[in-house]
Motif scaffolding. Structure first.
Motif, short mmCIF file in Angstrom:
data_model
loop_
_atom_site.label_atom_id
_atom_site.label_comp_id
_atom_site.label_asym_id
_atom_site.label_seq_id
_atom_site.Cartn_x
_atom_site.Cartn_y
_atom_site.Cartn_z
N SER A 56 0.84 -1.20 0.00
CA SER A 56 0.00 0.00 0.00
C SER A 56 0.88 1.24 0.00
O SER A 56 1.89 1.30 0.67
CB SER A 56 -0.91 0.02 1.22
OG SER A 56 -0.14 0.10 2.40
N HIS A 57 0.48 2.21 -0.79
CA HIS A 57 1.20 3.47 -0.86
C HIS A 57 0.46 4.48 0.01
O HIS A 57 -0.61 4.94 -0.34
CB HIS A 57 1.29 3.97 -2.30
CG HIS A 57 2.05 3.04 -3.19
ND1 HIS A 57 3.42 2.95 -3.16
CD2 HIS A 57 1.65 2.16 -4.11
CE1 HIS A 57 3.82 2.05 -4.04
NE2 HIS A 57 2.75 1.55 -4.63
N THR A 58 1.04 4.82 1.14
CA THR A 58 0.38 5.76 2.05
C THR A 58 0.79 7.20 1.77
O THR A 58 0.23 8.11 2.35
CB THR A 58 0.73 5.41 3.50
OG1 THR A 58 2.15 5.42 3.66
CG2 THR A 58 0.21 4.04 3.87
N TRP A 59 1.76 7.41 0.88
CA TRP A 59 2.21 8.76 0.58
C TRP A 59 1.56 9.25 -0.71
O TRP A 59 1.12 8.49 -1.54
CB TRP A 59 3.72 8.79 0.41
CG TRP A 59 4.21 7.86 -0.67
CD1 TRP A 59 4.53 6.55 -0.54
CD2 TRP A 59 4.37 8.17 -2.05
NE1 TRP A 59 4.89 6.03 -1.75
CE2 TRP A 59 4.81 6.99 -2.71
CE3 TRP A 59 4.19 9.32 -2.81
CZ2 TRP A 59 5.08 6.95 -4.06
CZ3 TRP A 59 4.45 9.26 -4.17
CH2 TRP A 59 4.90 8.09 -4.78
N GLU A 60 1.51 10.57 -0.82
CA GLU A 60 1.02 11.20 -2.04
C GLU A 60 1.92 12.39 -2.33
O GLU A 60 2.40 13.03 -1.41
CB GLU A 60 -0.41 11.69 -1.86
CG GLU A 60 -1.43 10.58 -1.72
CD GLU A 60 -2.86 11.12 -1.60
OE1 GLU A 60 -3.09 12.30 -1.96
OE2 GLU A 60 -3.72 10.37 -1.15
#
Length: 49
Positions: A24-28
């Motif tokens: 999962s990519h929690t950064w943007e």
């Protein structure tokens, strides 16, 4: 894929996964640094002096 399926079948579902599966990519990226048309307008390209 056949080997992956066989391992998961014999050792339990989800034992072996594809490289990016379940990551999962929690950064943007910060939207304040990206101009609205950054790929289509040459005027929006940053100039470095």
């Amino acid at each position: 894929m056949l080997t992956l399926d066989q391992l998961n079948k014999s050792m339990g579902k989800g034992t072996v996964k594809v490289a990016a599966e379940g990551v999962s990519h929690t950064w943007e990226p910060k939207a304040e640094y990206v101009p609205p048309c950054y790929t289509t307008r040459i005027e929006d390209v940053l100039k470095v002096r």
